[in-house]
Design an enzyme around this catalytic site. Structure first.
Site, PDB file in Angstrom:
ATOM      1  N   ASP A  90       0.821  -1.215   0.000  1.00 56.93           N
ATOM      2  CA  ASP A  90       0.000   0.000   0.000  1.00 56.93           C
ATOM      3  C   ASP A  90       0.854   1.264   0.000  1.00 56.93           C
ATOM      4  OD1 ASP A  90      -2.356  -1.386  -0.024  1.00 56.93           O
ATOM      5  OD2 ASP A  90      -2.876  -1.046   2.079  1.00 56.93           O
ATOM      6  N   ASP A 102       4.900  -9.012   9.317  1.00 60.66           N
ATOM      7  CA  ASP A 102       5.092  -7.580   9.155  1.00 60.66           C
ATOM      8  C   ASP A 102       6.507  -7.331   8.620  1.00 60.66           C
ATOM      9  OD1 ASP A 102       2.564  -6.924   9.954  1.00 60.66           O
ATOM     10  OD2 ASP A 102       3.121  -6.325  11.997  1.00 60.66           O
ATOM     11  N   ASP A 129       9.110  -5.790   9.622  1.00 62.97           N
ATOM     12  CA  ASP A 129      10.298  -5.785  10.479  1.00 62.97           C
ATOM     13  C   ASP A 129      10.650  -7.160  11.038  1.00 62.97           C
ATOM     14  OD1 ASP A 129       7.875  -5.580  11.800  1.00 62.97           O
ATOM     15  OD2 ASP A 129       8.690  -4.491  13.517  1.00 62.97           O
ATOM     16  N   ASP A 173      -6.234  -7.876  14.469  1.00 57.85           N
ATOM     17  CA  ASP A 173      -5.795  -9.224  14.825  1.00 57.85           C
ATOM     18  C   ASP A 173      -6.525  -9.741  16.068  1.00 57.85           C
ATOM     19  OD1 ASP A 173      -4.593  -7.283  16.389  1.00 57.85           O
ATOM     20  OD2 ASP A 173      -2.541  -7.927  16.020  1.00 57.85           O
TER      21      ASP A 173
END
Length: 494
Positions: free
Chosen positions: A96, A151, A153, A244
């Protein structure tokens, strides 16, 4: 008379805050007991036999990213090296991004695709639903029976899929979640504190709940969903900031089982500047409050779960709301000093503070077991733990104002944008991380109030001295240091 009535009101809310925090600590202690009992149990679960090629299921890995120029290469190269049959693996990069990282991302994806890996660069015209929206969009074309989410990281080890996917042979299992590790744990005091808190969640809380089949949550990343579980639970929704937690509860209310793997560590990077930690904390705490508002009634009315599971579920959803109690207790503690001095006959009511002392002892015991699990035991380790515990306890109080605002916004239904936590890639960039274009240089509006709170609790210490009442001195000193740290670091991180 009016002053006396006001005094009673202050004491009521002051005492209520202390008692609520105390009951929350008892629930944490129960989780500790569950955790310790789980160590004596041998967990036996049916698993896929990956020696048999026919049992290896198709997996889709989803990588939701947004403006990740500093970590995108590390992420994609790491994921492309995961051990799994290529013919049964699909990678979706749900991008995105609105900056020039899109170009680099596409180049890396094209390079990886040349090796025969099924990897797709999925772009949307808008960010409707933010992360939840991106995951939902990717699900439309996901080929896998199981959906892995990382994610930007996170840096999973090469055998990660081989360690997690086998647990889905039991068709009742809807989610497998792994424990987060921290590749920059010792980078600074801020990262040490974050790691300390997260370690408690990923050991004591997740294991303590999961071992007794209470509700746990998928942590947004470093886990796997059964695709049919996501659909059955109603798919991803973006009406809370913690999508989540929301989907986790909806799935478990429909009797899907969650498996938590404490021994499978998935390394990730912690925020290294206060502005980044602030935005992450705000999102988590507001999202928690939003989910309490959304899910608590469903949990209470559910006929398919045990009473104790309902109780732990409600307390889990109320996790972030404890900051509201901490902040109320802190603010009311200063006028409480004067009330105690003005009305000697009310002094007996101030014995309620003993509950907070007991609460602190309970937390001290609970966190020691989680610290020992990660860092090892022994005398020297214990002394390091004492220093770390009180440092964490102090600075956590300094976050209580901003987290209280987050909780109140969540409870009253005030909507806000999903603010992404900037990633840094500290290990590779070294000192260049300070040039990160994603770092917010805007001083939080809460910082002004936190500066005033430093003065307020300095006044609290002065008041105790003037009234010759030093019972709350340690508490006020911790609040002074905690808010002072947050206030000063708010300027240094810009």
């Amino acid at each position: 008379m009016t002053y006396l009535i006001l005094s009673y009101i202050i004491l009521f809310f002051y005492s209520l805050s202390i008692v609520l925090i105390f009951f929350y600590s008892l629930a944490q202690f129960n989780l500790l007991l569950n955790y310790l009992k789980s160590k004596k149990q041998v967990q036996k679960r049916e698993k896929f036999d990956f020696k048999n090629a026919s049992e290896i299921p198709f997996v889709t890995i989803q990588l939701p990213v947004f403006n990740e120029k500093y970590v995108i290469e590390r992420l994609l190269q790491t994921i492309s090296k995961l051990e799994y049959p290529q013919e049964k693996l699909q990678i979706q990069v749900l991008d995105d991004s609105i900056d020039d990282s899109v170009i680099e991302t596409k180049q890396i994806i094209d390079s990886i695709a040349k090796n025969g890996i099924d990897i797709q660069h999925i772009r949307r015209e808008n960010r409707v639903g933010f992360k939840a929206g991106a995951l939902k969009e990717g699900l439309k074309t996901a080929k896998g029976e199981f959906i892995v989410i990382f994610d930007a990281d996170f840096v999973p080890k090469t055998d990660w899929l081989l360690q997690t996917i086998p647990y889905f042979k039991d068709e009742k299992v809807g989610v497998v979640q792994t424990r987060w590790g921290h590749i920059n744990r010792n980078f600074s005091l801020l990262t040490k504190i974050q790691a300390f808190a997260l370690d408690a969640h990923f050991t004591l809380e997740q294991v303590g709940r999961n071992s007794k089949e209470h509700f746990i949550n998928f942590n947004g990343t470093a886990g796997v969903w059964r695709k049919s579980c996501i659909i059955d639970a109603g798919n991803w929704e973006s009406d809370t900031l913690t999508e989540d937690l929301d989907l986790s509860y909806r799935a478990q209310l429909k009797d899907w089982q969650f498996v938590y793997l404490e021994d499978i560590e998935t390394p990730a990077e912690l925020p290294v500047v206060l502005s980044a930690a602030r935005s992450q904390q705000f999102r988590w705490n507001k999202g928690g409050a939003e989910n309490f508002k959304k899910m608590s009634k469903r949990v209470i009315e559910a006929h398919n779960i045990k009473t104790k599971t309902k109780l732990h579920g409600l307390l889990h959803l109320l996790n972030s709301s404890m900051f509201l109690c901490i902040f109320a207790m802190a603010i009311l503690s200063v006028p409480a000093l004067y009330i105690k001095n003005e009305f000697p006959h009310l002094k007996i009511l101030f014995n309620i503070v003993a509950f907070f002392v007991v609460t602190s002892i309970i937390f001290f015991i609970c966190y020691w077991f989680t610290y020992k699990k990660i860092n090892g035991g022994g005398i020297s380790s214990f002394f390091r733990y004492i220093r770390m515990f009180f440092t964490f306890y102090t600075i956590a109080m300094g976050f209580s104002f901003q987290n209280t605002i987050a909780v109140l916004e969540g409870l009253i239904g005030k909507k806000s944008e999903f603010v992404r936590t900037p990633k840094f890639n500290i290990e590779s960039l070294k000192e260049k991380w300070k040039e990160n274009v994603y770092i917010s240089h805007k001083i939080s509006k809460n910082t002004i109030v936190e500066g005033l709170l430093v003065l307020y609790f300095l006044f609290g210490i002065y008041s105790g001295y003037m009234l010759n009442d030093f019972g709350l001195l340690p508490f006020h000193l911790m609040l002074l240091i905690g808010y002072g740290y947050v206030f000063v670091k708010s300027f240094k991180s810009t």
